[in-house]
Design an enzyme around this catalytic site. Structure first.
Site, mmCIF file in Angstrom:
data_model
loop_
_atom_site.group_PDB
_atom_site.id
_atom_site.type_symbol
_atom_site.label_atom_id
_atom_site.label_comp_id
_atom_site.label_asym_id
_atom_site.label_seq_id
_atom_site.Cartn_x
_atom_site.Cartn_y
_atom_site.Cartn_z
ATOM 1 N N CYS A 117 -22.561 -45.051 96.309
ATOM 2 C CA CYS A 117 -22.456 -45.890 97.503
ATOM 3 C C CYS A 117 -23.833 -45.851 98.188
ATOM 4 O O CYS A 117 -24.821 -45.466 97.569
ATOM 5 C CB CYS A 117 -21.322 -45.445 98.422
ATOM 6 S SG CYS A 117 -21.530 -43.849 99.231
ATOM 7 N N ARG B 199 -17.815 -42.955 100.636
ATOM 8 C CA ARG B 199 -17.096 -43.517 99.500
ATOM 9 C C ARG B 199 -17.379 -42.810 98.182
ATOM 10 O O ARG B 199 -16.436 -42.434 97.465
ATOM 11 C CB ARG B 199 -17.421 -45.009 99.358
ATOM 12 C CG ARG B 199 -16.981 -45.813 100.563
ATOM 13 C CD ARG B 199 -17.490 -47.227 100.509
ATOM 14 N NE ARG B 199 -18.935 -47.255 100.691
ATOM 15 C CZ ARG B 199 -19.689 -48.333 100.505
ATOM 16 N NH1 ARG B 199 -19.132 -49.466 100.095
ATOM 17 N NH2 ARG B 199 -20.995 -48.289 100.715
ATOM 18 N N ASP C 97 -17.187 -49.898 103.251
ATOM 19 C CA ASP C 97 -17.791 -48.729 103.890
ATOM 20 C C ASP C 97 -17.037 -48.435 105.187
ATOM 21 O O ASP C 97 -17.018 -49.267 106.092
ATOM 22 C CB ASP C 97 -19.267 -49.019 104.180
ATOM 23 C CG ASP C 97 -20.034 -47.783 104.616
ATOM 24 O OD1 ASP C 97 -19.393 -46.772 104.995
ATOM 25 O OD2 ASP C 97 -21.272 -47.821 104.574
#
Length: 156
Positions: free
Chosen positions: A3, A9, A121
């Site tokens: 990420c 994440r 996100d």
């Protein structure tokens, strides 16, 4: 698992996938790691809100953030971005067409949440954003692991 900052994440995907791999008895065949395309959080633990949400589901997020390096393309057969921006950044980092071919997007493996084709996100979201990320990752990682197992079986 990749990420942006490697604090929400991707470390969650890392631990969810490790848990699934262990459950299926595949730890001797599959290695998982995570990193970010941005190095500003290098050395940090995952975001406390992400750790809290993950802990409720039995995941202990202890990974320390790091930035993607060129050696990741040598060390791993598959590099999975959480969203289109991550995938684009990874493609720019890849040095060869073979390295580009290793890049995939987690959204391709989401099945139970048809309105999502990426993992959003949660950094600027409330608690529900972190829960959603875990829901998406538990679904996607299970399907991704099926895909990986198929690839392993084809090679053997």
């Amino acid at each position: 698992m990749v990420c942006l900052g490697n604090i929400c994440r991707s470390p969650s995907a890392h631990h969810v996938m490790e848990h699934l791999i262990e459950q299926r008895g595949l730890s001797h065949l599959i290695e998982v790691d995570s990193a970010g395309t941005y190095g500003g959080h290098a050395g940090d633990l995952p975001d406390p809100r992400m750790r809290r949400a993950a802990r409720k589901r039995g995941y202990d997020l202890t990974h320390r953030a790091r930035r993607v390096t060129g050696s990741d393309f040598d060390d791993f057969d598959l590099i999975v971005g959480m969203d289109a921006g991550n995938v684009s950044d990874l493609r720019m980092m890849a040095a060869t067409p073979d390295e580009v071919a290793k890049i995939d997007m987690m959204g391709r493996y989401i099945r139970r949440f048809p309105h999502y084709d990426y993992v959003p996100d949660p950094y600027y979201e409330g608690a529900e954003g972190f829960e959603l990320v875990l829901d998406l990752l538990e679904d996607a990682c299970d399907n991704l692991l099926d895909h990986i197992v198929e690839r392993i079986e084809v090679r053997n």
